[in-house]
Design a protein around this motif. Structure first.
Motif, PDB file in Angstrom:
ATOM      1  N   GLU A 198     -10.333 -10.193  -0.393  1.00  0.00           N
ATOM      2  CA  GLU A 198     -10.004  -9.263   0.688  1.00  0.00           C
ATOM      3  C   GLU A 198      -8.976  -8.241   0.227  1.00  0.00           C
ATOM      4  OE1 GLU A 198      -8.748  -9.264   5.429  1.00  0.00           O
ATOM      5  OE2 GLU A 198      -8.724 -11.125   4.275  1.00  0.00           O
ATOM      6  N   VAL A 199      -9.177  -6.996   0.596  1.00  0.00           N
ATOM      7  CA  VAL A 199      -8.244  -5.917   0.285  1.00  0.00           C
ATOM      8  C   VAL A 199      -7.785  -5.301   1.594  1.00  0.00           C
ATOM      9  CG1 VAL A 199      -9.251  -5.443  -1.973  1.00  0.00           C
ATOM     10  CG2 VAL A 199     -10.127  -4.250   0.036  1.00  0.00           C
ATOM     11  N   LYS A 200      -6.676  -4.566   1.537  1.00  0.00           N
ATOM     12  CA  LYS A 200      -6.087  -3.972   2.728  1.00  0.00           C
ATOM     13  C   LYS A 200      -6.189  -2.454   2.662  1.00  0.00           C
ATOM     14  CE  LYS A 200      -4.701  -7.960   4.295  1.00  0.00           C
ATOM     15  NZ  LYS A 200      -5.337  -8.564   5.501  1.00  0.00           N
ATOM     16  N   ILE A 201      -6.542  -1.857   3.780  1.00  0.00           N
ATOM     17  CA  ILE A 201      -6.592  -0.399   3.908  1.00  0.00           C
ATOM     18  C   ILE A 201      -5.305   0.040   4.596  1.00  0.00           C
ATOM     19  CG2 ILE A 201      -7.959   1.561   4.651  1.00  0.00           C
ATOM     20  CD1 ILE A 201      -9.429  -0.366   2.790  1.00  0.00           C
ATOM     21  N   ARG A 202      -4.493   0.822   3.892  1.00  0.00           N
ATOM     22  CA  ARG A 202      -3.188   1.219   4.412  1.00  0.00           C
ATOM     23  C   ARG A 202      -3.015   2.728   4.329  1.00  0.00           C
ATOM     24  NH1 ARG A 202      -3.558  -3.022   6.286  1.00  0.00           N
ATOM     25  NH2 ARG A 202      -2.253  -4.872   5.966  1.00  0.00           N
ATOM     26  N   GLU A 203      -2.090   3.238   5.140  1.00  0.00           N
ATOM     27  CA  GLU A 203      -1.727   4.650   5.111  1.00  0.00           C
ATOM     28  C   GLU A 203      -0.251   4.793   4.762  1.00  0.00           C
ATOM     29  OE1 GLU A 203      -2.601   6.638   8.719  1.00  0.00           O
ATOM     30  OE2 GLU A 203      -4.753   6.719   8.369  1.00  0.00           O
ATOM     31  N   ASP A 204       0.086   5.848   4.025  1.00  0.00           N
ATOM     32  CA  ASP A 204       1.490   6.119   3.761  1.00  0.00           C
ATOM     33  C   ASP A 204       2.048   7.015   4.869  1.00  0.00           C
ATOM     34  OD1 ASP A 204       0.610   8.677   3.248  1.00  0.00           O
ATOM     35  OD2 ASP A 204       0.741   8.510   1.071  1.00  0.00           O
ATOM     36  N   TRP A 205       3.271   7.511   4.663  1.00  0.00           N
ATOM     37  CA  TRP A 205       3.943   8.285   5.722  1.00  0.00           C
ATOM     38  C   TRP A 205       3.199   9.565   6.044  1.00  0.00           C
ATOM     39  CZ3 TRP A 205       7.783   7.320   1.525  1.00  0.00           C
ATOM     40  CH2 TRP A 205       8.374   6.082   1.681  1.00  0.00           C
ATOM     41  N   PHE A 206       2.431  10.094   5.091  1.00  0.00           N
ATOM     42  CA  PHE A 206       1.738  11.359   5.299  1.00  0.00           C
ATOM     43  C   PHE A 206       0.255  11.140   5.587  1.00  0.00           C
ATOM     44  CE2 PHE A 206       5.240  12.146   2.269  1.00  0.00           C
ATOM     45  CZ  PHE A 206       6.062  12.827   3.142  1.00  0.00           C
TER      46      PHE A 206
END
Length: 602
Positions: A198-206
């Protein structure tokens, strides 16, 4: 003697035979109507604009009739004429007993009939994408359609043909290739190369998308790429449906990254096999779990549809500041770099609508064609970006090296070792550990200096994203440095105060090796209540002095943010006690008001 049960079986068989005969009669009548209708259709003119010059290509592939469809004598309701697709739904009028055909014609950029091979499709519309990617561009191939329309078969063949084409001499001279393949099922994502981890989909501050934990492998030849593609295909989840005995129940995204030494651009090719769309009646027999699975698939496809529509309107200029609903599904979060209206990257897009030919599948096939039709006009525009010394994303490789030479402290970091070919936009995306390793290749450079350089670069990047009013308000900034220049001349251990950041060395509990940590001084331990506990749950000894000198209560600084250990979060409620003799140096840090993180100064 014939029993009642035997009679019921014979009667059932007779009813089935009668129904089949009625169906064949109706099919024969339908085929006559279609034959008559097609006789009067006007020929299709050739396209005036060549496909090779377009940024968005809409293509349709009609699969052949399968064995079961031939046995049941299912009539064909979808036909291809040159570069046009005709559908022939039946229309019943109230005052007429005879059914009529309501013919519709869809004109894609390319249309392929059942006799067209995947190799021909690849040479026609996919191979030009590889040339674009090798030159540093971004290209996407999307296959969409109902369950059983031939998407997975087409995409798997396209992947294999692409792996062979990439490693031909005309494409790969002096280039490196990287690959990852993930599967999206519902709200979860899995790495198909790394045994389904399993992998995670993440967003940074922008709001830039990052896939955490994905295994990106270096590819040396087409044989290795084919092995990874076959492994990923075997791990992908499938289930039995009414239309397909091995239907793909997830979206599969294969990204091939191609870079060339000495070039700043990195090309990316996305090959996307979308899960088959279904209606609720196709999953009634398979229970609640399958119904939920189908609902999630259709929901993600609906979100993708809305994103494409919003992007197309933004590109056409009909909507300013168009909102693209990326966060409504995992699929669109992963594909956000492609459909983002604010992106500076030019993206070539090929949408292949896979359609089943028979009358029974005409409804889903018509919706597939409408879906593909709405993708027209969706293409990111290349926006010329002028150089700005305060905006790292506008720097070329030469401008980045110049900044490194002037702002990396003493000794200056070698720009050729830190950024051999990267531009400012690419160095911002570089992993923190990779950034530090490159800096340490320069003689005399410490880890602390490497972190400080990356912090300064990242802080400059975050400042460039702020509105002008915020930039003016935070021009001075917040720093942990002693504000009084006279006091600043005193040795730092003799002027410790609340808010000062210090480095201290303490053995690691597991390895026993000394590890450097950062902490923000809060107060002397004598000012603390005797019942106060530290972050480890241990009672704090409020005696101000021991064999290690004066003791201080400190808040921990934890590495945080998209740039790894370049930014630190000051967690004043996670407290530790640090003895004066454990402290090795004062660390000057600047607080970024937008992210509320602390960055090390050079």
């Amino acid at each position: 003697m014939t029993t009642t049960l035997d009679f019921e079986v014979e009667q059932s068989a007779e009813q089935k035979a009668k129904q089949l005969a009625e169906k064949c009669t109706k099919n024969a009548e339908y085929e006559k109507l279609v034959k008559r209708e097609r006789f009067f259709l006007a020929p299709v003119a050739s396209k005036a604009t060549p496909v090779a010059g377009k940024n968005t290509i809409i293509a349709v592939r009609l699969r052949p009739r399968l064995g079961e469809e031939k046995v049941n004598d299912e009539p064909q309701a979808v036909f291809v004429r040159r570069d046009a697709v005709d559908t022939h739904p039946v229309r019943y009028e109230v005052r007429s007993r005879q059914p009529k055909l309501d013919t519709h014609t869809f004109s894609p950029d390319k249309a392929y009939d059942a006799d067209t091979t995947t190799e021909q499709i690849f040479d026609d519309i996919v191979n030009p994408l590889i040339t674009e990617v090798c030159n540093g561009g971004v290209a996407t191939f999307l296959a969409y359609g109902q369950t059983g329309s031939g998407k997975t078969h087409t995409v798997s063949q396209i992947q294999k043909l692409a792996s062979k084409a990439i490693f031909q001499g005309k494409h790969l001279a002096g280039r490196s290739v990287k690959l990852w393949i993930i599967e999206l099922a519902g709200n979860s994502a899995h790495d198909l190369i790394n045994d389904g981890k399993e992998v995670k989909i993440r967003e940074d501050w922008f709001h830039n998308t990052h896939i955490r934990g994905v295994l990106e492998v270096d590819i040396e030849n087409s044989k290795t790429m084919l092995e990874y593609i076959e492994k990923a295909s075997a791990l992908r989840r499938t289930s039995v449906t009414d239309k397909n005995s091995a239907s793909s129940r997830s979206h599969a995204i294969c990204r091939i990254q191609i870079s060339r030494k000495g070039q700043e651009k990195v090309g990316e090719l996305y090959l996307v096999d979308l899960a088959g769309s279904e209606v609720a009646r196709d999953t009634v027999e398979y229970g609640k779990q399958r119904f939920k699975e189908t609902r999630e698939i259709n929901s993600s496809l609906s979100t993708l549809y809305k994103c494409i529509q919003s992007k197309a309107k933004a590109d056409a200029g009909s909507r300013k500041n168009a909102r693209v609903p990326f966060r409504e599904s995992v699929l669109t979060r992963v594909l956000k770099p492609i459909f983002d209206p604010g992106s500076n990257l030019g993206c070539k897009l090929v949408v292949l609508a896979c359609v089943a030919p028979c009358l029974e599948d005409l409804g889903p096939g018509s919706r597939t064609l409408q879906y593909a039709k709405d993708c027209r006009g969706m293409v990111a525009r290349n926006k010329p970006v002028a150089y700005d010394c305060n905006v790292p994303t506008t720097w070329s490789n030469a401008e980045l090296k110049s900044w490194i030479r002037e702002n990396s402290g003493t000794p200056p970091i070698n720009g050729d070792l830190l950024a051999p070919s990267e531009s400012g936009a690419l160095i911002i995306r570089l992993d923190a550990h990779e950034f530090e390793e490159r800096c340490l290749k320069t003689d005399g450079v410490s880890s602390r200096q490497a972190i400080a350089v990356q912090s300064k670069l990242w802080l400059l990047h975050t400042d460039s994203k702020k509105p002008r009013s915020e930039k003016q308000a935070s021009a001075i900034g917040t720093t942990t440095e002693e504000p009084n220049p006279i006091t600043r001349e005193i040795f730092w251990k003799e002027r410790i105060r609340p808010g000062m950041v210090v480095e201290y060395v303490r053995p690691d509990p597991q390895s026993g090796q000394p590890v450097a940590n950062l902490a923000m001084v809060l107060s002397d331990v004598t000012a603390v209540s005797p019942t106060t506990l530290d972050c480890f749950g241990q009672q704090i000894d409020t005696l101000g002095i021991n064999e290690m000198g004066v003791r201080f209560l400190c808040g921990t600084l934890v590495p945080c943010g998209a740039m790894g250990n370049s930014g630190f979060d000051a967690q004043v409620l996670r407290q530790v006690t640090v003895d004066l003799n454990e402290m090795t140096s004062e660390v000057i840090m600047t607080k970024d008001e937008q992210t509320r993180l602390y960055f090390v100064e050079i």
